[in-house]
Design a protein around this motif. Sequence first.
Motif, PDB file in Angstrom:
ATOM      1  N   MET A   1      56.125  65.211  25.176  1.00 35.99           N
ATOM      2  CA  MET A   1      57.282  65.885  25.730  1.00 35.99           C
ATOM      3  C   MET A   1      56.940  66.352  27.140  1.00 35.99           C
ATOM      4  O   MET A   1      55.902  66.948  27.373  1.00 35.99           O
ATOM      5  N   ALA A   2      57.833  66.063  28.092  1.00 34.76           N
ATOM      6  CA  ALA A   2      57.623  66.439  29.489  1.00 34.76           C
ATOM      7  C   ALA A   2      58.770  67.326  29.956  1.00 34.76           C
ATOM      8  O   ALA A   2      59.885  67.257  29.440  1.00 34.76           O
ATOM      9  N   LEU A   3      58.472  68.150  30.953  1.00 34.46           N
ATOM     10  CA  LEU A   3      59.470  69.037  31.552  1.00 34.46           C
ATOM     11  C   LEU A   3      59.827  68.501  32.933  1.00 34.46           C
ATOM     12  O   LEU A   3      58.957  68.310  33.772  1.00 34.46           O
ATOM     13  N   HIS A   4      61.109  68.241  33.152  1.00 36.42           N
ATOM     14  CA  HIS A   4      61.616  67.712  34.422  1.00 36.42           C
ATOM     15  C   HIS A   4      62.510  68.755  35.082  1.00 36.42           C
ATOM     16  O   HIS A   4      63.382  69.323  34.426  1.00 36.42           O
ATOM     17  N   PHE A   5      62.300  69.003  36.373  1.00 35.58           N
ATOM     18  CA  PHE A   5      63.212  69.825  37.172  1.00 35.58           C
ATOM     19  C   PHE A   5      63.984  68.875  38.070  1.00 35.58           C
ATOM     20  O   PHE A   5      63.389  68.042  38.758  1.00 35.58           O
ATOM     21  N   ILE A   6      65.302  69.037  38.102  1.00 31.57           N
ATOM     22  CA  ILE A   6      66.143  68.103  38.843  1.00 31.57           C
ATOM     23  C   ILE A   6      67.085  68.863  39.768  1.00 31.57           C
ATOM     24  O   ILE A   6      67.861  69.708  39.333  1.00 31.57           O
ATOM     25  N   GLY A   7      66.993  68.535  41.059  1.00 28.21           N
ATOM     26  CA  GLY A   7      67.931  69.051  42.050  1.00 28.21           C
ATOM     27  C   GLY A   7      67.656  70.449  42.547  1.00 28.21           C
ATOM     28  O   GLY A   7      68.536  71.061  43.150  1.00 28.21           O
ATOM     29  N   PHE A   8      66.456  70.983  42.363  1.00 28.44           N
ATOM     30  CA  PHE A   8      66.149  72.332  42.832  1.00 28.44           C
ATOM     31  C   PHE A   8      65.814  72.301  44.315  1.00 28.44           C
ATOM     32  O   PHE A   8      65.059  71.448  44.775  1.00 28.44           O
ATOM     33  N   ARG A   9      66.394  73.245  45.079  1.00 29.78           N
ATOM     34  CA  ARG A   9      66.190  73.259  46.521  1.00 29.78           C
ATOM     35  C   ARG A   9      65.835  74.633  47.079  1.00 29.78           C
ATOM     36  O   ARG A   9      65.468  74.761  48.217  1.00 29.78           O
ATOM     37  N   GLY A  10      65.961  75.665  46.323  1.00 30.90           N
ATOM     38  CA  GLY A  10      65.761  76.996  46.882  1.00 30.90           C
ATOM     39  C   GLY A  10      65.150  77.960  45.888  1.00 30.90           C
ATOM     40  O   GLY A  10      64.274  77.617  45.109  1.00 30.90           O
ATOM     41  N   ASP A  11      65.656  79.182  45.922  1.00 24.42           N
ATOM     42  CA  ASP A  11      65.135  80.263  45.090  1.00 24.42           C
ATOM     43  C   ASP A  11      65.245  79.985  43.591  1.00 24.42           C
ATOM     44  O   ASP A  11      64.475  80.532  42.803  1.00 24.42           O
ATOM     45  N   GLU A  12      66.179  79.142  43.214  1.00 23.32           N
ATOM     46  CA  GLU A  12      66.349  78.872  41.789  1.00 23.32           C
ATOM     47  C   GLU A  12      65.109  78.191  41.200  1.00 23.32           C
ATOM     48  O   GLU A  12      64.855  78.283  40.005  1.00 23.32           O
ATOM     49  N   TYR A  13      64.312  77.533  42.022  1.00 25.66           N
ATOM     50  CA  TYR A  13      63.084  76.886  41.552  1.00 25.66           C
ATOM     51  C   TYR A  13      62.118  77.930  40.977  1.00 25.66           C
ATOM     52  O   TYR A  13      61.583  77.746  39.882  1.00 25.66           O
ATOM     53  N   GLY A  14      61.899  79.012  41.696  1.00 25.97           N
ATOM     54  CA  GLY A  14      61.014  80.073  41.224  1.00 25.97           C
ATOM     55  C   GLY A  14      61.510  80.690  39.935  1.00 25.97           C
ATOM     56  O   GLY A  14      60.723  80.990  39.028  1.00 25.97           O
ATOM     57  N   ARG A  15      62.817  80.893  39.836  1.00 28.03           N
ATOM     58  CA  ARG A  15      63.373  81.459  38.601  1.00 28.03           C
ATOM     59  C   ARG A  15      63.197  80.496  37.433  1.00 28.03           C
ATOM     60  O   ARG A  15      62.897  80.908  36.319  1.00 28.03           O
ATOM     61  N   ALA A  16      63.374  79.203  37.694  1.00 32.70           N
ATOM     62  CA  ALA A  16      63.206  78.206  36.630  1.00 32.70           C
ATOM     63  C   ALA A  16      61.759  78.166  36.140  1.00 32.70           C
ATOM     64  O   ALA A  16      61.518  78.027  34.938  1.00 32.70           O
ATOM     65  N   ILE A  17      60.800  78.311  37.043  1.00 29.66           N
ATOM     66  CA  ILE A  17      59.395  78.324  36.637  1.00 29.66           C
ATOM     67  C   ILE A  17      59.112  79.540  35.747  1.00 29.66           C
ATOM     68  O   ILE A  17      58.395  79.431  34.750  1.00 29.66           O
ATOM     69  N   ARG A  18      59.691  80.690  36.092  1.00 27.54           N
ATOM     70  CA  ARG A  18      59.488  81.876  35.263  1.00 27.54           C
ATOM     71  C   ARG A  18      60.055  81.693  33.855  1.00 27.54           C
ATOM     72  O   ARG A  18      59.522  82.208  32.884  1.00 27.54           O
ATOM     73  N   ILE A  19      61.146  80.953  33.752  1.00 21.70           N
ATOM     74  CA  ILE A  19      61.797  80.760  32.453  1.00 21.70           C
ATOM     75  C   ILE A  19      61.177  79.611  31.662  1.00 21.70           C
ATOM     76  O   ILE A  19      60.870  79.749  30.479  1.00 21.70           O
ATOM     77  N   PHE A  20      60.986  78.453  32.306  1.00 21.97           N
ATOM     78  CA  PHE A  20      60.569  77.243  31.602  1.00 21.97           C
ATOM     79  C   PHE A  20      59.098  76.880  31.776  1.00 21.97           C
ATOM     80  O   PHE A  20      58.572  76.083  31.030  1.00 21.97           O
ATOM     81  N   GLY A  21      58.444  77.432  32.811  1.00 21.86           N
ATOM     82  CA  GLY A  21      57.071  77.049  33.113  1.00 21.86           C
ATOM     83  C   GLY A  21      57.038  76.006  34.218  1.00 21.86           C
ATOM     84  O   GLY A  21      58.065  75.574  34.730  1.00 21.86           O
ATOM     85  N   VAL A  22      55.837  75.584  34.568  1.00 22.00           N
ATOM     86  CA  VAL A  22      55.653  74.610  35.644  1.00 22.00           C
ATOM     87  C   VAL A  22      56.080  73.223  35.147  1.00 22.00           C
ATOM     88  O   VAL A  22      55.657  72.801  34.068  1.00 22.00           O
ATOM     89  N   PRO A  23      56.903  72.519  35.931  1.00 28.22           N
ATOM     90  CA  PRO A  23      57.390  71.211  35.476  1.00 28.22           C
ATOM     91  C   PRO A  23      56.312  70.131  35.573  1.00 28.22           C
ATOM     92  O   PRO A  23      55.404  70.203  36.397  1.00 28.22           O
ATOM     93  N   ASP A  24      56.452  69.125  34.733  1.00 24.80           N
ATOM     94  CA  ASP A  24      55.597  67.945  34.813  1.00 24.80           C
ATOM     95  C   ASP A  24      56.096  66.996  35.903  1.00 24.80           C
ATOM     96  O   ASP A  24      55.300  66.296  36.527  1.00 24.80           O
ATOM     97  N   PHE A  25      57.419  66.977  36.102  1.00 26.46           N
ATOM     98  CA  PHE A  25      58.040  66.105  37.096  1.00 26.46           C
ATOM     99  C   PHE A  25      59.103  66.872  37.859  1.00 26.46           C
ATOM    100  O   PHE A  25      59.828  67.679  37.275  1.00 26.46           O
TER     101      PHE A  25
END
Length: 65
Positions: A1-25
């Motif tokens: 199982m891999a974690l993908h972040f798609i379309g992040f460009r700004g501050d939402e990236y940091g919030r997503a890492i806090r919630i989901f962890g560091v992405p694989d892709f």
Amino acid sequence: MALHFIGFRGDEYGRAIRIFGVPDFIHIGWDRWARQEVMPGDVAVFARGTAKDEPSAYAFPDLRE
């Protein structure tokens, strides 16, 4: 199982890492290549939209300089 972040460009990236962890892709956008890389069982986190959205007709670059 891999974690993908798609379309992040700004501050939402940091919030997503806090919630989901560091992405694989990280995909700059939802194009046919990104859709092809998300396998069953993977988790795809979108800044906007969902996996059910039609991918862009244009490919996003793999690397920005």
